[in-house]
Write a protein that holds these residues in place. Structure first.
Motif, mmCIF file in Angstrom:
data_model
loop_
_atom_site.group_PDB
_atom_site.id
_atom_site.type_symbol
_atom_site.label_atom_id
_atom_site.label_comp_id
_atom_site.label_asym_id
_atom_site.label_seq_id
_atom_site.Cartn_x
_atom_site.Cartn_y
_atom_site.Cartn_z
ATOM 1 N N GLY A 61 41.518 58.477 -15.291
ATOM 2 C CA GLY A 61 40.212 58.248 -15.929
ATOM 3 C C GLY A 61 39.194 59.234 -15.396
ATOM 4 O O GLY A 61 39.537 60.281 -14.857
ATOM 5 N N GLY A 62 37.945 58.883 -15.552
ATOM 6 C CA GLY A 62 36.889 59.739 -15.017
ATOM 7 C C GLY A 62 36.632 60.957 -15.871
ATOM 8 O O GLY A 62 37.272 61.171 -16.900
ATOM 9 N N HIS A 63 35.703 61.756 -15.423
ATOM 10 C CA HIS A 63 35.303 62.945 -16.161
ATOM 11 C C HIS A 63 34.686 63.876 -15.153
ATOM 12 O O HIS A 63 34.124 63.439 -14.147
ATOM 13 C CB HIS A 63 34.280 62.588 -17.245
ATOM 14 N N LEU A 64 34.815 65.152 -15.381
ATOM 15 C CA LEU A 64 34.330 66.083 -14.378
ATOM 16 C C LEU A 64 33.307 67.049 -14.951
ATOM 17 O O LEU A 64 33.648 68.043 -15.569
ATOM 18 C CB LEU A 64 35.515 66.843 -13.767
ATOM 19 N N TYR A 65 32.052 66.683 -14.799
ATOM 20 C CA TYR A 65 30.969 67.625 -15.067
ATOM 21 C C TYR A 65 30.241 67.754 -13.741
ATOM 22 O O TYR A 65 29.971 66.757 -13.085
ATOM 23 C CB TYR A 65 30.000 67.094 -16.130
ATOM 24 N N MET A 66 29.921 68.964 -13.372
ATOM 25 C CA MET A 66 29.310 69.174 -12.050
ATOM 26 C C MET A 66 28.151 68.212 -11.804
ATOM 27 O O MET A 66 28.037 67.623 -10.748
ATOM 28 C CB MET A 66 28.804 70.613 -11.915
ATOM 29 N N ASN A 67 27.283 68.034 -12.826
ATOM 30 C CA ASN A 67 26.096 67.222 -12.600
ATOM 31 C C ASN A 67 26.411 65.753 -12.373
ATOM 32 O O ASN A 67 25.648 65.042 -11.749
ATOM 33 C CB ASN A 67 25.120 67.383 -13.769
ATOM 34 N N ASP A 68 27.576 65.321 -12.910
ATOM 35 C CA ASP A 68 27.915 63.917 -12.758
ATOM 36 C C ASP A 68 28.307 63.565 -11.336
ATOM 37 O O ASP A 68 28.304 62.402 -10.968
ATOM 38 C CB ASP A 68 29.083 63.565 -13.686
ATOM 39 N N ILE A 69 28.713 64.555 -10.547
ATOM 40 C CA ILE A 69 29.198 64.175 -9.218
ATOM 41 C C ILE A 69 28.109 64.303 -8.152
ATOM 42 O O ILE A 69 28.335 64.038 -7.000
ATOM 43 C CB ILE A 69 30.477 64.944 -8.811
ATOM 44 N N ARG A 70 26.910 64.666 -8.565
ATOM 45 C CA ARG A 70 25.806 64.739 -7.602
ATOM 46 C C ARG A 70 25.072 63.396 -7.584
ATOM 47 O O ARG A 70 24.868 62.794 -8.644
ATOM 48 C CB ARG A 70 24.830 65.853 -7.994
ATOM 49 N N PRO A 71 24.667 62.929 -6.388
ATOM 50 C CA PRO A 71 23.891 61.683 -6.354
ATOM 51 C C PRO A 71 22.650 61.804 -7.238
ATOM 52 O O PRO A 71 22.075 62.881 -7.372
ATOM 53 C CB PRO A 71 23.479 61.564 -4.884
ATOM 54 N N LYS A 72 22.275 60.679 -7.843
ATOM 55 C CA LYS A 72 21.141 60.710 -8.786
ATOM 56 C C LYS A 72 19.867 60.145 -8.171
ATOM 57 O O LYS A 72 18.797 60.249 -8.743
ATOM 58 C CB LYS A 72 21.462 59.870 -10.038
ATOM 59 N N SER A 73 20.027 59.492 -7.001
ATOM 60 C CA SER A 73 18.865 58.830 -6.417
ATOM 61 C C SER A 73 18.851 59.081 -4.907
ATOM 62 O O SER A 73 19.909 59.235 -4.281
ATOM 63 C CB SER A 73 18.971 57.343 -6.750
ATOM 64 N N LEU A 74 17.646 59.109 -4.358
ATOM 65 C CA LEU A 74 17.494 59.388 -2.924
ATOM 66 C C LEU A 74 18.282 58.394 -2.077
ATOM 67 O O LEU A 74 18.763 58.726 -1.001
ATOM 68 C CB LEU A 74 15.997 59.341 -2.588
ATOM 69 N N LYS A 75 18.445 57.180 -2.580
ATOM 70 C CA LYS A 75 19.161 56.187 -1.775
ATOM 71 C C LYS A 75 20.660 56.527 -1.669
ATOM 72 O O LYS A 75 21.351 56.031 -0.796
ATOM 73 C CB LYS A 75 18.922 54.760 -2.279
ATOM 74 N N ASP A 76 21.153 57.400 -2.548
ATOM 75 C CA ASP A 76 22.558 57.815 -2.479
ATOM 76 C C ASP A 76 22.749 59.099 -1.673
ATOM 77 O O ASP A 76 23.860 59.627 -1.590
ATOM 78 C CB ASP A 76 23.129 58.016 -3.895
ATOM 79 N N PHE A 77 21.660 59.648 -1.133
ATOM 80 C CA PHE A 77 21.776 60.816 -0.257
ATOM 81 C C PHE A 77 22.325 60.301 1.073
ATOM 82 O O PHE A 77 21.699 59.483 1.741
ATOM 83 C CB PHE A 77 20.405 61.476 -0.064
ATOM 84 N N VAL A 78 23.505 60.757 1.440
ATOM 85 C CA VAL A 78 24.186 60.210 2.617
ATOM 86 C C VAL A 78 23.660 60.877 3.893
ATOM 87 O O VAL A 78 23.437 62.090 3.926
ATOM 88 C CB VAL A 78 25.714 60.457 2.490
ATOM 89 N N GLY A 79 23.498 60.085 4.965
ATOM 90 C CA GLY A 79 23.196 60.642 6.293
ATOM 91 C C GLY A 79 21.834 61.305 6.396
ATOM 92 O O GLY A 79 20.941 61.063 5.595
ATOM 93 N N ASN A 80 21.678 62.135 7.420
ATOM 94 C CA ASN A 80 20.405 62.807 7.705
ATOM 95 C C ASN A 80 19.231 61.820 7.625
ATOM 96 O O ASN A 80 18.202 62.100 6.982
ATOM 97 C CB ASN A 80 20.204 64.009 6.773
ATOM 98 N N ILE A 81 19.431 60.686 8.305
ATOM 99 C CA ILE A 81 18.477 59.574 8.194
ATOM 100 C C ILE A 81 17.064 59.989 8.596
ATOM 101 O O ILE A 81 16.086 59.627 7.933
ATOM 102 C CB ILE A 81 18.949 58.386 9.063
ATOM 103 N N ASP A 82 16.963 60.768 9.685
ATOM 104 C CA ASP A 82 15.618 61.159 10.158
ATOM 105 C C ASP A 82 14.902 61.999 9.106
ATOM 106 O O ASP A 82 13.709 61.803 8.850
ATOM 107 C CB ASP A 82 15.717 61.954 11.468
ATOM 108 N N ALA A 83 15.646 62.924 8.504
ATOM 109 C CA ALA A 83 15.050 63.785 7.474
ATOM 110 C C ALA A 83 14.596 62.936 6.287
ATOM 111 O O ALA A 83 13.493 63.109 5.762
ATOM 112 C CB ALA A 83 16.061 64.835 7.021
ATOM 113 N N ILE A 84 15.432 61.983 5.900
ATOM 114 C CA ILE A 84 15.109 61.161 4.724
ATOM 115 C C ILE A 84 13.899 60.261 4.994
ATOM 116 O O ILE A 84 13.059 60.061 4.117
ATOM 117 C CB ILE A 84 16.347 60.331 4.270
ATOM 118 N N LYS A 85 13.798 59.767 6.245
ATOM 119 C CA LYS A 85 12.625 58.942 6.592
ATOM 120 C C LYS A 85 11.357 59.754 6.381
ATOM 121 O O LYS A 85 10.354 59.253 5.866
ATOM 122 C CB LYS A 85 12.699 58.547 8.073
ATOM 123 N N ARG A 86 11.366 61.005 6.800
ATOM 124 C CA ARG A 86 10.165 61.850 6.672
ATOM 125 C C ARG A 86 9.878 62.154 5.201
ATOM 126 O O ARG A 86 8.731 62.151 4.770
ATOM 127 C CB ARG A 86 10.346 63.148 7.464
#
Ligand SMILES: Nc1ncnc2c1ncn2[C@@H]1O[C@H](COP(=O)(O)OP(=O)(O)OP(=O)(O)O)[C@@H](O)[C@H]1O
Ligand SMILES: [Mg+2]
Length: 319
Positions: free
Chosen positions: A6-31
Protein backbone atom coordinates in the motif's frame (compact mmCIF):
# COMPACT_ATOMS: atom_id res chain seq x y z
CA UNK A 1 -0.12 -4.34 -10.74
CA UNK A 2 -1.03 -3.06 -7.25
CA UNK A 3 1.42 -2.40 -4.50
CA UNK A 4 0.71 -4.98 -1.72
CA UNK A 5 2.25 -2.88 1.04
CA UNK A 6 0.00 0.00 0.00
CA UNK A 7 1.05 3.57 0.51
CA UNK A 8 2.23 6.10 -2.00
CA UNK A 9 5.47 7.89 -2.49
CA UNK A 10 5.46 11.59 -3.16
CA UNK A 11 8.30 13.49 -1.57
CA UNK A 12 5.95 15.98 0.07
CA UNK A 13 3.85 13.26 1.64
CA UNK A 14 6.70 11.94 3.73
CA UNK A 15 7.57 15.26 5.37
CA UNK A 16 5.91 16.10 8.70
CA UNK A 17 3.05 18.54 8.23
CA UNK A 18 2.92 20.02 11.71
CA UNK A 19 5.45 21.32 14.22
CA UNK A 20 4.29 18.71 16.71
CA UNK A 21 5.60 16.01 14.33
CA UNK A 22 9.08 17.55 14.20
CA UNK A 23 11.08 14.93 16.10
CA UNK A 24 13.71 15.82 18.73
CA UNK A 25 15.68 19.06 19.04
CA UNK A 26 13.38 19.89 21.94
CA UNK A 27 15.30 22.99 23.04
CA UNK A 28 15.21 24.46 19.54
CA UNK A 29 11.49 23.75 19.21
CA UNK A 30 10.74 25.35 22.60
CA UNK A 31 12.38 28.57 21.38
CA UNK A 32 10.54 28.41 18.07
CA UNK A 33 7.24 27.94 19.91
CA UNK A 34 7.97 30.97 22.09
CA UNK A 35 8.50 33.16 19.02
CA UNK A 36 5.46 31.81 17.17
CA UNK A 37 2.98 31.72 20.05
CA UNK A 38 3.76 35.24 21.23
CA UNK A 39 3.50 36.59 17.68
CA UNK A 40 0.15 34.83 17.18
CA UNK A 41 -1.30 36.31 20.37
CA UNK A 42 -0.19 39.79 19.34
CA UNK A 43 -1.35 39.29 15.75
CA UNK A 44 2.15 40.04 14.46
CA UNK A 45 4.79 38.16 12.55
CA UNK A 46 7.68 36.71 14.63
CA UNK A 47 11.19 38.20 14.47
CA UNK A 48 13.65 37.06 11.82
CA UNK A 49 15.20 33.68 12.50
CA UNK A 50 18.46 31.95 11.51
CA UNK A 51 18.29 28.14 11.42
CA UNK A 52 21.78 26.68 11.66
CA UNK A 53 23.03 23.12 11.31
CA UNK A 54 24.68 20.61 8.99
CA UNK A 55 23.07 19.05 5.89
CA UNK A 56 19.92 17.04 6.40
CA UNK A 57 19.17 18.17 9.98
CA UNK A 58 15.73 19.59 9.17
CA UNK A 59 16.43 23.30 8.53
CA UNK A 60 14.14 23.54 5.49
CA UNK A 61 11.52 21.39 7.18
CA UNK A 62 11.52 23.60 10.28
CA UNK A 63 11.19 26.76 8.14
CA UNK A 64 8.21 25.18 6.30
CA UNK A 65 6.55 24.19 9.57
CA UNK A 66 7.04 27.66 11.08
CA UNK A 67 5.27 29.16 8.05
CA UNK A 68 2.46 26.63 8.22
CA UNK A 69 2.03 27.21 11.99
CA UNK A 70 1.64 30.94 11.25
CA UNK A 71 -0.72 30.27 8.32
CA UNK A 72 1.72 32.33 6.28
CA UNK A 73 2.60 32.07 2.60
CA UNK A 74 5.99 30.36 2.32
CA UNK A 75 8.68 31.35 -0.16
CA UNK A 76 12.07 29.76 -0.34
CA UNK A 77 15.04 31.18 -2.26
CA UNK A 78 18.56 29.99 -2.66
CA UNK A 79 20.89 32.87 -1.77
CA UNK A 80 22.83 32.34 -4.99
CA UNK A 81 19.68 33.36 -6.93
CA UNK A 82 20.14 36.93 -5.61
CA UNK A 83 22.86 38.27 -7.86
CA UNK A 84 22.05 41.98 -7.54
CA UNK A 85 20.13 44.14 -5.00
CA UNK A 86 17.43 44.46 -7.67
CA UNK A 87 16.78 40.69 -7.42
CA UNK A 88 16.05 41.08 -3.71
CA UNK A 89 13.94 44.18 -4.18
CA UNK A 90 11.80 42.56 -6.84
CA UNK A 91 11.30 39.35 -4.89
CA UNK A 92 10.47 41.14 -1.63
CA UNK A 93 8.19 43.73 -3.25
CA UNK A 94 6.20 40.95 -4.93
CA UNK A 95 6.08 38.83 -1.81
CA UNK A 96 4.98 41.67 0.44
CA UNK A 97 1.68 41.76 -1.45
CA UNK A 98 0.63 38.79 0.70
CA UNK A 99 -0.62 39.56 4.16
CA UNK A 100 1.67 37.15 6.00
CA UNK A 101 4.86 35.79 4.49
CA UNK A 102 7.78 33.71 5.59
CA UNK A 103 10.74 34.17 3.28
CA UNK A 104 13.36 31.47 3.72
CA UNK A 105 16.81 32.06 2.28
CA UNK A 106 18.79 28.86 1.85
CA UNK A 107 22.60 28.88 1.88
CA UNK A 108 22.46 32.39 3.35
CA UNK A 109 26.26 32.41 3.63
CA UNK A 110 26.36 32.69 -0.18
CA UNK A 111 24.85 36.22 -0.26
CA UNK A 112 27.41 38.56 -1.83
CA UNK A 113 28.43 41.94 -0.41
CA UNK A 114 25.89 44.10 -2.22
CA UNK A 115 22.98 41.72 -1.79
CA UNK A 116 23.88 41.38 1.90
CA UNK A 117 23.49 45.13 2.36
CA UNK A 118 20.08 45.13 0.69
CA UNK A 119 19.06 42.12 2.78
CA UNK A 120 20.11 44.01 5.91
CA UNK A 121 17.72 46.82 5.07
CA UNK A 122 14.94 44.27 4.45
CA UNK A 123 15.55 42.75 7.90
CA UNK A 124 15.87 46.09 9.57
CA UNK A 125 12.63 47.82 8.60
CA UNK A 126 9.45 47.59 6.58
CA UNK A 127 11.31 49.03 3.64
CA UNK A 128 14.12 48.08 1.31
CA UNK A 129 16.74 50.58 0.33
CA UNK A 130 18.53 49.72 -2.85
CA UNK A 131 20.85 51.28 -5.32
CA UNK A 132 19.06 52.06 -8.59
CA UNK A 133 21.35 53.43 -11.29
CA UNK A 134 23.56 55.18 -8.76
CA UNK A 135 20.67 56.54 -6.65
CA UNK A 136 19.48 55.16 -3.32
CA UNK A 137 15.79 54.31 -3.58
CA UNK A 138 13.60 53.24 -0.66
CA UNK A 139 10.64 50.99 -1.27
CA UNK A 140 8.02 50.31 1.42
CA UNK A 141 6.85 46.78 1.96
CA UNK A 142 3.11 46.63 2.45
CA UNK A 143 2.89 43.81 4.96
CA UNK A 144 5.29 42.56 7.65
CA UNK A 145 7.30 39.48 6.86
CA UNK A 146 9.61 37.09 8.67
CA UNK A 147 12.89 36.17 7.03
CA UNK A 148 14.41 32.81 7.89
CA UNK A 149 18.09 32.50 7.01
CA UNK A 150 19.33 28.93 6.72
CA UNK A 151 22.93 27.79 6.54
CA UNK A 152 25.26 24.89 7.13
CA UNK A 153 28.04 27.40 7.71
CA UNK A 154 27.21 29.94 10.40
CA UNK A 155 30.70 31.44 10.34
CA UNK A 156 30.45 32.50 6.70
CA UNK A 157 27.24 34.54 7.19
CA UNK A 158 27.89 38.28 7.41
CA UNK A 159 27.78 38.84 11.24
CA UNK A 160 25.46 41.93 11.18
CA UNK A 161 22.94 39.81 9.25
CA UNK A 162 23.09 36.99 11.78
CA UNK A 163 22.89 39.38 14.72
CA UNK A 164 19.47 40.59 13.51
CA UNK A 165 18.03 37.08 13.81
CA UNK A 166 17.03 34.74 16.64
CA UNK A 167 19.46 31.84 16.21
CA UNK A 168 18.10 28.30 16.28
CA UNK A 169 20.76 25.57 16.15
CA UNK A 170 19.74 22.04 15.18
CA UNK A 171 21.70 19.30 16.98
CA UNK A 172 22.23 15.68 15.89
CA UNK A 173 19.46 13.20 16.60
CA UNK A 174 19.72 10.25 18.99
CA UNK A 175 19.24 6.68 17.77
CA UNK A 176 15.73 6.68 19.24
CA UNK A 177 14.88 9.97 17.51
CA UNK A 178 16.12 8.59 14.18
CA UNK A 179 13.88 5.55 14.80
CA UNK A 180 10.97 7.93 15.50
CA UNK A 181 11.69 9.86 12.29
CA UNK A 182 11.63 6.52 10.42
CA UNK A 183 8.36 5.56 12.10
CA UNK A 184 6.89 8.92 11.08
CA UNK A 185 7.90 8.39 7.43
CA UNK A 186 6.25 4.93 7.34
CA UNK A 187 3.17 6.38 9.03
CA UNK A 188 2.82 9.16 6.46
CA UNK A 189 3.38 6.65 3.67
CA UNK A 190 0.54 4.65 5.20
CA UNK A 191 2.53 1.40 5.47
CA UNK A 192 2.78 -1.14 8.29
CA UNK A 193 6.06 -1.55 10.12
CA UNK A 194 7.44 -3.07 13.32
CA UNK A 195 9.09 -1.03 16.06
CA UNK A 196 12.24 -3.18 15.72
CA UNK A 197 12.51 -2.37 12.00
CA UNK A 198 12.48 1.36 12.84
CA UNK A 199 15.07 0.87 15.59
CA UNK A 200 17.38 -0.98 13.15
CA UNK A 201 17.18 1.94 10.74
CA UNK A 202 17.59 4.46 13.57
CA UNK A 203 20.79 2.75 14.73
CA UNK A 204 22.35 2.96 11.29
CA UNK A 205 21.43 6.60 10.61
CA UNK A 206 24.42 8.16 12.41
CA UNK A 207 22.23 10.77 14.11
CA UNK A 208 21.20 12.31 10.79
CA UNK A 209 17.52 12.77 9.94
CA UNK A 210 17.97 12.71 6.16
CA UNK A 211 19.86 9.41 6.38
CA UNK A 212 16.95 7.89 8.36
CA UNK A 213 14.50 9.15 5.71
CA UNK A 214 16.63 7.68 2.88
CA UNK A 215 16.84 4.27 4.56
CA UNK A 216 13.09 4.32 5.29
CA UNK A 217 12.42 4.99 1.58
CA UNK A 218 14.81 2.20 0.59
CA UNK A 219 12.94 -0.20 2.94
CA UNK A 220 9.64 0.89 1.39
CA UNK A 221 11.04 0.24 -2.11
CA UNK A 222 12.24 -3.22 -1.09
CA UNK A 223 8.86 -4.06 0.49
CA UNK A 224 7.15 -3.00 -2.74
CA UNK A 225 9.43 -5.16 -4.88
CA UNK A 226 9.22 -8.18 -2.58
CA UNK A 227 5.44 -7.86 -2.31
CA UNK A 228 5.35 -7.94 1.50
CA UNK A 229 2.68 -6.34 3.67
CA UNK A 230 4.81 -5.17 6.56
CA UNK A 231 8.27 -3.69 6.96
CA UNK A 232 9.88 -5.86 9.63
CA UNK A 233 13.39 -6.62 10.96
CA UNK A 234 14.01 -9.39 8.40
CA UNK A 235 13.30 -7.07 5.49
CA UNK A 236 15.44 -4.27 6.95
CA UNK A 237 18.28 -6.71 7.74
CA UNK A 238 18.18 -7.97 4.16
CA UNK A 239 18.24 -4.37 2.91
CA UNK A 240 21.34 -3.47 4.93
CA UNK A 241 23.22 -6.80 4.58
CA UNK A 242 22.52 -7.65 0.96
CA UNK A 243 21.71 -4.43 -0.86
CA UNK A 244 23.06 -1.33 0.86
CA UNK A 245 26.01 -3.13 2.48
CA UNK A 246 25.67 -1.15 5.69
CA UNK A 247 26.82 -2.91 8.88
CA UNK A 248 25.16 -2.83 12.29
CA UNK A 249 27.04 0.34 13.28
CA UNK A 250 25.85 2.13 10.14
CA UNK A 251 29.23 1.85 8.37
CA UNK A 252 29.16 1.59 4.58
CA UNK A 253 31.74 -0.37 2.56
CA UNK A 254 33.66 2.84 1.73
CA UNK A 255 33.84 3.70 5.47
CA UNK A 256 35.32 0.27 6.13
CA UNK A 257 37.81 0.77 3.28
CA UNK A 258 38.85 4.08 4.90
CA UNK A 259 39.35 2.40 8.28
CA UNK A 260 41.49 -0.27 6.57
CA UNK A 261 43.73 2.40 4.99
CA UNK A 262 44.17 4.33 8.27
CA UNK A 263 44.97 1.04 9.99
CA UNK A 264 47.75 0.30 7.49
CA UNK A 265 49.21 3.82 7.66
CA UNK A 266 48.93 4.30 11.44
CA UNK A 267 48.24 8.03 11.05
CA UNK A 268 47.34 9.92 7.89
CA UNK A 269 46.48 13.42 6.73
CA UNK A 270 43.12 14.10 5.08
CA UNK A 271 44.96 14.89 1.81
CA UNK A 272 46.69 11.49 1.77
CA UNK A 273 43.43 9.72 2.56
CA UNK A 274 41.54 11.65 -0.14
CA UNK A 275 44.04 10.61 -2.80
CA UNK A 276 44.21 6.99 -1.60
CA UNK A 277 40.40 6.78 -1.53
CA UNK A 278 40.13 8.76 -4.79
CA UNK A 279 37.44 10.87 -3.14
CA UNK A 280 37.09 14.67 -2.81
CA UNK A 281 38.21 16.05 0.58
CA UNK A 282 34.72 17.42 1.35
CA UNK A 283 33.15 14.00 0.89
CA UNK A 284 35.77 12.48 3.03
CA UNK A 285 35.08 15.01 5.78
CA UNK A 286 31.43 13.89 5.95
CA UNK A 287 32.59 10.27 6.14
CA UNK A 288 35.15 11.21 8.75
CA UNK A 289 32.55 13.02 10.92
CA UNK A 290 30.42 9.91 10.88
CA UNK A 291 33.40 7.73 11.91
CA UNK A 292 34.36 10.16 14.70
CA UNK A 293 30.79 10.06 16.07
CA UNK A 294 30.86 6.26 15.82
CA UNK A 295 34.06 6.40 17.94
CA UNK A 296 36.11 4.64 15.24
CA UNK A 297 38.68 7.37 14.53
CA UNK A 298 40.15 10.47 16.17
CA UNK A 299 42.06 13.43 14.81
CA UNK A 300 45.37 14.14 16.58
CA UNK A 301 48.08 16.63 15.73
CA UNK A 302 49.67 13.87 13.59
CA UNK A 303 46.54 13.24 11.55
CA UNK A 304 43.72 10.71 11.52
CA UNK A 305 44.12 7.55 13.59
CA UNK A 306 42.02 4.62 14.75
CA UNK A 307 40.59 4.59 18.28
CA UNK A 308 40.69 1.44 20.42
CA UNK A 309 37.16 0.59 19.16
CA UNK A 310 38.28 1.28 15.60
CA UNK A 311 41.27 -1.05 15.92
CA UNK A 312 39.12 -3.80 17.43
CA UNK A 313 36.56 -3.37 14.69
CA UNK A 314 39.18 -3.59 11.93
CA UNK A 315 40.68 -6.68 13.59
CA UNK A 316 37.22 -8.32 13.81
CA UNK A 317 36.89 -7.89 10.04
CA UNK A 318 40.35 -9.35 9.46
CA UNK A 319 41.55 -6.23 7.60
N1 LIG B 1 13.33 16.65 13.27
C1 LIG B 1 12.82 16.01 12.22
N2 LIG B 1 11.70 15.27 12.33
C2 LIG B 1 11.20 14.60 11.27
N3 LIG B 1 11.75 14.60 10.03
C3 LIG B 1 12.86 15.32 9.86
C4 LIG B 1 13.45 16.06 10.93
N4 LIG B 1 14.54 16.71 10.48
C5 LIG B 1 14.64 16.40 9.18
N5 LIG B 1 13.65 15.55 8.80
C6 LIG B 1 13.48 15.00 7.45
O1 LIG B 1 14.81 14.79 6.95
C7 LIG B 1 14.91 15.23 5.60
C8 LIG B 1 15.96 16.31 5.48
O2 LIG B 1 15.49 17.51 6.08
P1 LIG B 1 15.74 18.96 5.44
O3 LIG B 1 15.70 18.88 3.97
O4 LIG B 1 14.82 19.90 6.13
O5 LIG B 1 17.27 19.21 5.92
P2 LIG B 1 18.18 20.51 5.75
O6 LIG B 1 18.81 20.76 7.08
O7 LIG B 1 17.39 21.60 5.13
O8 LIG B 1 19.32 19.99 4.75
P3 LIG B 1 20.21 20.83 3.67
O9 LIG B 1 21.24 21.60 4.46
O10 LIG B 1 20.87 19.75 2.85
O11 LIG B 1 19.28 21.69 2.89
C9 LIG B 1 13.51 15.67 5.18
O12 LIG B 1 12.86 14.57 4.54
C10 LIG B 1 12.83 15.99 6.50
O13 LIG B 1 11.44 15.80 6.40
MG1 LIG C 1 17.53 22.55 3.28
Amino acid sequence: MGNPIGGHLYMNDIRPKSLKDFVGNIDAIKRVRLLIDAAKIRGEMPPHIAILGPKGRGKTLLAELIASELNAVFYIFNATAFKTPRDIRESFAYISLHEKTVIAIDEAHALNKTTTNTMLSALESKSITWNYEGQLVTEHLIYPHTVILMTTDEYRIFPPLLSRCDKIYLRPYTTDECAKITYGVFGRLGVNCTKEACIMIGRRSGGEARQAVHYARNAYDLATIKGVFKIDENLVKYLFDKILLVDKNGLQSRDIELLGIINKLGTASIGTLASMMDEPINNLKTRENFLIKANMITISSYGRELTKDGKEYVRSLGL
